[in-house]
Design a protein around this motif. Structure first.
Motif, PDB file in Angstrom:
ATOM      1  N   HIS A  44       0.813  -1.213   0.000  1.00  0.00           N
ATOM      2  CA  HIS A  44       0.000   0.000   0.000  1.00  0.00           C
ATOM      3  C   HIS A  44       0.845   1.262   0.000  1.00  0.00           C
ATOM      4  CE1 HIS A  44      -3.079  -2.856   1.858  1.00  0.00           C
ATOM      5  NE2 HIS A  44      -3.445  -2.591   0.617  1.00  0.00           N
ATOM      6  N   ALA A  45       0.262   2.325  -0.518  1.00  0.00           N
ATOM      7  CA  ALA A  45       0.869   3.650  -0.421  1.00  0.00           C
ATOM      8  C   ALA A  45       0.052   4.437   0.582  1.00  0.00           C
ATOM      9  CB  ALA A  45       0.865   4.338  -1.777  1.00  0.00           C
ATOM     10  N   SER A  46       0.681   4.828   1.668  1.00  0.00           N
ATOM     11  CA  SER A  46      -0.069   5.520   2.723  1.00  0.00           C
ATOM     12  C   SER A  46       0.567   6.868   3.022  1.00  0.00           C
ATOM     13  CB  SER A  46      -0.133   4.635   3.965  1.00  0.00           C
ATOM     14  OG  SER A  46      -0.893   5.231   4.971  1.00  0.00           O
ATOM     15  N   CYS A  47       1.587   6.865   3.882  1.00  0.00           N
ATOM     16  CA  CYS A  47       2.204   8.153   4.246  1.00  0.00           C
ATOM     17  C   CYS A  47       3.007   8.737   3.073  1.00  0.00           C
ATOM     18  CB  CYS A  47       3.104   7.982   5.461  1.00  0.00           C
ATOM     19  SG  CYS A  47       4.639   7.078   5.132  1.00  0.00           S
ATOM     20  N   GLU A  48       3.578   7.840   2.273  1.00  0.00           N
ATOM     21  CA  GLU A  48       4.454   8.223   1.142  1.00  0.00           C
ATOM     22  C   GLU A  48       5.631   9.088   1.564  1.00  0.00           C
ATOM     23  OE1 GLU A  48       2.650   8.626  -2.722  1.00  0.00           O
ATOM     24  OE2 GLU A  48       0.674   8.437  -1.819  1.00  0.00           O
ATOM     25  N   GLY A  50       8.030   7.414   3.853  1.00  0.00           N
ATOM     26  CA  GLY A  50       8.958   6.484   4.477  1.00  0.00           C
ATOM     27  C   GLY A  50       8.738   6.243   5.951  1.00  0.00           C
ATOM     28  N   VAL A  51       7.564   6.579   6.442  1.00  0.00           N
ATOM     29  CA  VAL A  51       7.324   6.500   7.879  1.00  0.00           C
ATOM     30  C   VAL A  51       6.536   5.257   8.304  1.00  0.00           C
ATOM     31  CG1 VAL A  51       6.199   7.654   9.843  1.00  0.00           C
ATOM     32  CG2 VAL A  51       7.407   9.009   8.128  1.00  0.00           C
ATOM     33  N   CYS A  52       5.532   4.858   7.512  1.00  0.00           N
ATOM     34  CA  CYS A  52       4.569   3.860   8.007  1.00  0.00           C
ATOM     35  C   CYS A  52       4.896   2.419   7.638  1.00  0.00           C
ATOM     36  CB  CYS A  52       3.171   4.199   7.513  1.00  0.00           C
ATOM     37  SG  CYS A  52       2.909   3.852   5.744  1.00  0.00           S
ATOM     38  N   GLY A  53       5.670   2.185   6.589  1.00  0.00           N
ATOM     39  CA  GLY A  53       6.044   0.822   6.218  1.00  0.00           C
ATOM     40  C   GLY A  53       5.004   0.073   5.395  1.00  0.00           C
ATOM     41  N   ALA A  54       3.871   0.711   5.094  1.00  0.00           N
ATOM     42  CA  ALA A  54       2.813   0.011   4.352  1.00  0.00           C
ATOM     43  C   ALA A  54       3.255  -0.384   2.950  1.00  0.00           C
ATOM     44  CB  ALA A  54       1.572   0.898   4.266  1.00  0.00           C
ATOM     45  N   CYS A  55       4.248   0.307   2.419  1.00  0.00           N
ATOM     46  CA  CYS A  55       4.694   0.093   1.032  1.00  0.00           C
ATOM     47  C   CYS A  55       5.891  -0.846   0.951  1.00  0.00           C
ATOM     48  CB  CYS A  55       5.077   1.436   0.431  1.00  0.00           C
ATOM     49  SG  CYS A  55       6.472   2.185   1.313  1.00  0.00           S
ATOM     50  N   ARG A  65      11.352   0.584   1.317  1.00  0.00           N
ATOM     51  CA  ARG A  65      10.131   1.388   1.221  1.00  0.00           C
ATOM     52  C   ARG A  65       9.911   1.740  -0.251  1.00  0.00           C
ATOM     53  NH1 ARG A  65       9.534   0.300   6.210  1.00  0.00           N
ATOM     54  NH2 ARG A  65       9.651   1.917   7.807  1.00  0.00           N
ATOM     55  N   CYS A  67       7.916   3.725  -1.441  1.00  0.00           N
ATOM     56  CA  CYS A  67       7.603   5.154  -1.627  1.00  0.00           C
ATOM     57  C   CYS A  67       8.852   6.022  -1.575  1.00  0.00           C
ATOM     58  CB  CYS A  67       6.602   5.624  -0.579  1.00  0.00           C
ATOM     59  SG  CYS A  67       7.282   5.773   1.091  1.00  0.00           S
TER      60      CYS A  67
END
Ligand code: FES
Ligand code: FES
Length: 166
Positions: A44-48, A50-55, A65, A67
């Motif tokens: 997923h792309a979330s914070c974009e 480099g903070v959340c790790g979803a990507c 990451r 993103c």
């Protein structure tokens, strides 16, 4: 000078074991290339930022990451997403353990969490709970709480040490 929005760059890479050739905008992020151009929407792309790790995806054997990396930087790279790792059954035991330990709710963070967890286990087959927490600290889960996630990764580490599945 490169115009990040208008210039296009030809890239050739491997995605989930398949050769891919594409012409990408110079400023396109790898996560967007995978999701929008390759229809690989598991990461997923979330914070974009480099903070959340979803990507989180795997590039040349490293969890990265998506993103924070440009698609153009992946020229020549070996890229694996959650779809490819799932298809080749590399993380089946982790996925089963996440379900068994209720280590996911909405599932938004789960693809990135699984790629990060597998990255840890590939380098440290018997991590302590503290090491698991530390390694996954860059992957945010907004719903489950980390106890169950750490339980699941620990379960798989123990099970693999015995040569079995979780
Ligand atoms: S979307 Fe990449 S770290 Fe959050
Ligand atoms: S399961 Fe919902 S964000 Fe982690």
């Amino acid at each position: 000078m490169t115009d990040m929005f208008r210039d296009k760059i030809d890239i050739s890479l491997s995605v989930n074991g398949e050769p891919v050739e594409a012409r990408v905008p110079a400023g396109q992020h790898l996560i967007d290339f995978l999701r929008l151009d390759q229809s690989l929407t598991g990461a997923h792309a979330s914070c974009e930022h480099g903070v959340c790790g979803a990507c989180t995806i795997r590039v040349d054997g490293q969890a990265v990451r998506g993103c924070l990396m440009l698609a153009a930087q992946a020229d020549g790279a070996d890229v694996w997403t959650i779809e490819g790792l799932t298809d080749r059954a590399e993380i089946t035991d982790l996925q089963d353990a996440f379900v068994a330990r209720n280590a996911l709710q909405c599932g938004f963070c789960t693809p990135g969490m699984l790629v990060a967890a597998e990255d840890l286990l590939s380098r440290n087959s018997q991590p302590s709970r503290e090491e698991i927490r530390e390694h996954l600290s860059g992957n945010y889960c907004r719903c489950t709480g980390y106890e169950a996630i750490v339980d699941a990764v620990e379960l798989v580490a123990r099970s693999r040490a015995k040569g079995g599945t979780a």
